[in-house]
Design an enzyme around this catalytic site. Structure first.
Site, PDB file in Angstrom:
ATOM      1  N   PHE A 152     -40.684 -62.821  40.965  1.00 20.66           N
ATOM      2  CA  PHE A 152     -40.677 -61.917  42.125  1.00 20.66           C
ATOM      3  C   PHE A 152     -39.281 -61.436  42.506  1.00 20.66           C
ATOM      4  CE2 PHE A 152     -39.527 -65.808  44.394  1.00 20.66           C
ATOM      5  CZ  PHE A 152     -38.613 -65.332  45.318  1.00 20.66           C
ATOM      6  N   LYS A 176     -46.762 -58.462  32.405  1.00 20.92           N
ATOM      7  CA  LYS A 176     -47.479 -59.124  33.518  1.00 20.92           C
ATOM      8  C   LYS A 176     -46.455 -59.308  34.625  1.00 20.92           C
ATOM      9  CE  LYS A 176     -48.305 -62.442  35.600  1.00 20.92           C
ATOM     10  NZ  LYS A 176     -48.042 -62.499  37.068  1.00 20.92           N
ATOM     11  N   SER A 229     -39.759 -69.752  37.162  1.00 20.10           N
ATOM     12  CA  SER A 229     -39.360 -71.122  37.488  1.00 20.10           C
ATOM     13  C   SER A 229     -39.393 -72.027  36.253  1.00 20.10           C
ATOM     14  CB  SER A 229     -40.310 -71.684  38.549  1.00 20.10           C
ATOM     15  OG  SER A 229     -41.611 -71.767  38.002  1.00 20.10           O
ATOM     16  N   CYS A 284     -31.456 -66.179  40.676  1.00 23.04           N
ATOM     17  CA  CYS A 284     -31.342 -67.319  39.752  1.00 23.04           C
ATOM     18  C   CYS A 284     -29.875 -67.646  39.508  1.00 23.04           C
ATOM     19  CB  CYS A 284     -32.037 -67.012  38.443  1.00 23.04           C
ATOM     20  SG  CYS A 284     -31.231 -65.705  37.531  1.00 23.04           S
TER      21      CYS A 284
HETATM   22  P1  NAD Z   1     -42.736 -68.417  39.073  1.00 24.08           P
HETATM   23  O1  NAD Z   1     -42.468 -69.302  37.924  1.00 24.08           O
HETATM   24  O2  NAD Z   1     -43.545 -68.925  40.193  1.00 24.08           O
HETATM   25  O3  NAD Z   1     -43.509 -67.094  38.558  1.00 24.08           O
HETATM   26  C1  NAD Z   1     -43.073 -66.405  37.406  1.00 24.08           C
HETATM   27  C2  NAD Z   1     -44.281 -65.773  36.727  1.00 24.08           C
HETATM   28  O4  NAD Z   1     -45.162 -66.809  36.288  1.00 24.08           O
HETATM   29  C3  NAD Z   1     -45.081 -64.864  37.649  1.00 24.08           C
HETATM   30  O5  NAD Z   1     -45.442 -63.702  36.935  1.00 24.08           O
HETATM   31  C4  NAD Z   1     -46.298 -65.695  38.013  1.00 24.08           C
HETATM   32  O6  NAD Z   1     -47.459 -64.942  38.208  1.00 24.08           O
HETATM   33  C5  NAD Z   1     -46.483 -66.606  36.810  1.00 24.08           C
HETATM   34  N1  NAD Z   1     -47.042 -67.922  37.187  1.00 24.08           N
HETATM   35  C6  NAD Z   1     -46.900 -68.570  38.379  1.00 24.08           C
HETATM   36  N2  NAD Z   1     -47.518 -69.772  38.346  1.00 24.08           N
HETATM   37  C7  NAD Z   1     -48.049 -69.889  37.111  1.00 24.08           C
HETATM   38  C8  NAD Z   1     -48.801 -70.906  36.442  1.00 24.08           C
HETATM   39  N3  NAD Z   1     -49.133 -72.021  37.079  1.00 24.08           N
HETATM   40  N4  NAD Z   1     -49.168 -70.696  35.177  1.00 24.08           N
HETATM   41  C9  NAD Z   1     -48.845 -69.561  34.523  1.00 24.08           C
HETATM   42  N5  NAD Z   1     -48.133 -68.555  35.098  1.00 24.08           N
HETATM   43  C10 NAD Z   1     -47.747 -68.710  36.371  1.00 24.08           C
HETATM   44  O7  NAD Z   1     -41.329 -67.857  39.560  1.00 24.08           O
HETATM   45  P2  NAD Z   1     -41.005 -66.979  40.847  1.00 24.08           P
HETATM   46  O8  NAD Z   1     -41.167 -67.827  42.059  1.00 24.08           O
HETATM   47  O9  NAD Z   1     -41.717 -65.685  40.782  1.00 24.08           O
HETATM   48  O10 NAD Z   1     -39.441 -66.675  40.602  1.00 24.08           O
HETATM   49  C11 NAD Z   1     -38.410 -67.529  41.025  1.00 24.08           C
HETATM   50  C12 NAD Z   1     -37.944 -68.418  39.901  1.00 24.08           C
HETATM   51  O11 NAD Z   1     -37.525 -67.643  38.803  1.00 24.08           O
HETATM   52  C13 NAD Z   1     -36.736 -69.265  40.285  1.00 24.08           C
HETATM   53  O12 NAD Z   1     -36.889 -70.545  39.753  1.00 24.08           O
HETATM   54  C14 NAD Z   1     -35.579 -68.547  39.610  1.00 24.08           C
HETATM   55  O13 NAD Z   1     -34.455 -69.365  39.332  1.00 24.08           O
HETATM   56  C15 NAD Z   1     -36.233 -68.081  38.365  1.00 24.08           C
HETATM   57  N6  NAD Z   1     -35.506 -66.973  37.776  1.00 24.08           N
HETATM   58  C16 NAD Z   1     -34.764 -67.223  36.661  1.00 24.08           C
HETATM   59  C17 NAD Z   1     -34.012 -66.209  36.083  1.00 24.08           C
HETATM   60  C18 NAD Z   1     -33.173 -66.463  34.867  1.00 24.08           C
HETATM   61  O14 NAD Z   1     -32.769 -65.494  34.244  1.00 24.08           O
HETATM   62  N7  NAD Z   1     -32.905 -67.704  34.512  1.00 24.08           N
HETATM   63  C19 NAD Z   1     -34.035 -64.934  36.651  1.00 24.08           C
HETATM   64  C20 NAD Z   1     -34.815 -64.716  37.791  1.00 24.08           C
HETATM   65  C21 NAD Z   1     -35.552 -65.745  38.332  1.00 24.08           C
END
Ligand code: NAD
Length: 498
Positions: A152, A176, A229, A284
């Site tokens: 997000f 997605k 995450s 991040c």
């Molecule tokens: P998230 O992991 O909750 O969601 C990411 C994606 O995974 C979304 O599209 C979501 O729909 C999907 N998802 C969520 N739960 C799931 C599950 N149980 N099974 C399968 N898919 C699932 O992450 P978020 O809250 O949207 O984003 C924040 C996180 O992203 C933070 O941890 C941040 O550090 C990380 N992030 C990392 C980078 C990087 O480049 N390292 C960049 C941006 C964000």
């Protein structure tokens, strides 16, 4: 409810309404206004999007490099032309300030520009006479249908890390987006079609775990790029790898800054404040921990004063920081602040009671600073993903380096110092994939790749730059020999010799 706009799927070049019965709301985090409803796509819809990508691949992979690349030349112009509208949409659904929203879009735009220059990065190699009259060369061929799963916090930049690079290298794509803020992503996808991405080359499905799992399992998806995450990324990496796919996962972080006492104080504190609290700490690469070395520990009151001076508000009013993404995220951050106090850290600045005139329902959290933070405390062990800065103390640079290297994460780090020798020692010994020297958020431009490391990343290759061309292509090696018509046919060879 029914009067709300619905977010469409994109399948085979058509924006279609999902037939699902499961929907969730896209909510403005500053006002709680419901902006749209987003579907959790059905299994059939995911399969249809993948099938559209597969059908389009047969033509797309043979489309000339220049034709493919020129689409991204057009797309970058369309993004520039629509920058203000895109930023307003992003701010409405995500909460970040308008200025920061433009930054989000701009960092993605740079990857689109990079995709427009893909030709020089997708070149093979050629060696003449590897044996008498025998030549060997390589070609970097696209893989097929690839998929991207995005978080997000950067709903413009991260989708733009993915589909332009995959498509420019000759693949087709199923995206997605985050179900929390898919609107700006969809507007970018519309612009991509307007720029000339053909039907089926880019497809979009919406949803949560079921849709992600379907992408991980489907045999026609050849590679998955995930950003999000650590918990979900690890699941995606394991599941999709088991299904034989190439996977790259950019994941969570706990980024440390080291502030040496010889740093330019004003500049270091300003940069630290911006990197800890900007985007409400939901980056991040946010600096969420700062290790103050020696005399720099005396700078706490000035740091608190700078953080206190930041204006919290609705992103549309361009304050210093906007709301966090959801009520649930705010509750989680509040809970971690309580845990920090209970664990014995000193709360030097408490942002829990912030109120913003005109926005009584916003998910606001003000800048929060803990000092005396120690390993083992929840606020240190977990990624808070909110405007909370943890301060730690060290006597020497070596002690600070040891602390950072003992933390499992390796996304980013920064050192503030005027000493070249200290900076060099830090860059050499620190076990973190992206290092800033007097640069607080060292995210590389697309000439390079994003290179998080250790627990912040799974997979070998990064999401853009040169590395992603290797990720989205398979190297084929061709070894060839040509005979003159009048050459003698020679004898049958049964030994291996070239
Ligand atoms: P998230 O992991 O909750 O969601 C990411 C994606 O995974 C979304 O599209 C979501 O729909 C999907 N998802 C969520 N739960 C799931 C599950 N149980 N099974 C399968 N898919 C699932 O992450 P978020 O809250 O949207 O984003 C924040 C996180 O992203 C933070 O941890 C941040 O550090 C990380 N992030 C990392 C980078 C990087 O480049 N390292 C960049 C941006 C964000």
């Amino acid at each position: 409810m029914s009067h709300l706009p619905t977010v469409k799927l994109l399948i085979g070049g058509e924006f279609v309404e999902s037939r699902t019965t499961e929907w969730r709301e896209v909510v403005n985090p500053a006002t709680q206004e419901v902006l749209a409803r987003v579907p959790m796509a059905t299994a059939d819809e995911v399969a249809a999007a993948i099938a559209a990508g597969k059908a389009a691949f047969t033509r797309w992979k043979k489309t000339p490099i220049g034709t493919r690349a020129r689409i991204f030349l057009k797309l970058q112009q369309l993004i520039r032309d629509n920058m203000k509208e895109l930023a307003a949409l992003l701010t409405a659904e995500q909460g970040k300030t308008l200025a920061d929203a433009e930054g989000d879009i701009f960092r993605g735009l740079e990857v689109v520009e990079h995709a427009a220059n893909i030709g020089t990065l997708q070149l093979g190699e050629y060696a003449e006479n590897v044996a008498g009259g025998v030549d060997t060369y390589t070609v970097m061929q696209p893989l097929g249908v690839c998929a991207g799963i995005t978080p997000f916090n950067f709903p413009a930049m991260i989708p733009l890390w993915m589909f332009p690079m995959a498509i420019a290298t000759g693949n087709t794509f199923v995206l997605k987006p985050s179900e929390q803020d898919p609107l700006v992503t969809m507007r970018l996808v519309e612009l991509a079609l307007q720029a000339g991405v053909p039907a089926g080359v880019l497809n979009v499905v919406h949803g949560g775990p079921d849709v992600v799992n379907a992408l991980c399992d489907h045999p026609d998806i050849k590679a998955i790029s995930f950003v999000g995450s650590t918990r979900v990324g690890t699941h995606v990496y394991n599941r999709a790898s088991l299904a034989g796919k190439r996977v790259q996962c950019m994941m969570g972080a706990k980024n440390h800054a080291v502030v040496l006492p010889d740093a330019n104080k004003e500049q270091a504190l300003n940069q630290l404040t911006g990197a800890a609290f900007g985007a409400a700490g939901q980056r991040c690469m946010a600096l969420s921990v700062a290790i103050l070395v020696g005399e720099a520990q005396q700078w706490l009151p000035e740091l608190v004063a700078k953080a206190q001076s930041l204006r919290v508000g609705a992103g549309i009013d361009n304050p210093d920081l906007g709301p966090v993404i959801s009520c649930a995220a705010r509750e989680r951050i509040h809970g971690l602040i309580e845990r920090g106090v209970a664990d014995g850290a000193s709360l030097a600045l408490d942002g829990r009671d912030v109120s913003v005139a005109g926005y009584p329902h916003g998910n606001f959290v003000g800048p929060t600073i803990f000092s005396d933070v120690k390993p083992g405390m929840s606020i240190y062990e977990q990624e808070i993903f909110g405007p909370v800065l943890c301060l730690m103390a060290a006597d020497t640079l070596d002690e600070a380096i040891e602390l950072i290297n003992a933390n499992p994460n390796g996304n980013g780090t920064a050192i503030f110092t005027q000493s070249g020798a200290a900076a060099r020692c830090f860059q050499e010994d620190i076990d973190v994939g992206q290092v800033g020297v007097n640069v607080p958020i060292p995210v590389p431009v697309p000439l390079f790749s994003f290179t998080g490391s250790r627990a912040s990343k799974l997979g070998d290759l990064g999401p853009y730059g040169k590395q992603v061309v290797l990720f989205y292509t398979q190297t084929k090696t061709v070894t060839s020999r040509w005979f003159d018509d009048d050459a003698s046919s020679g004898k049958v060879q049964t030994t291996i010799s070239l």
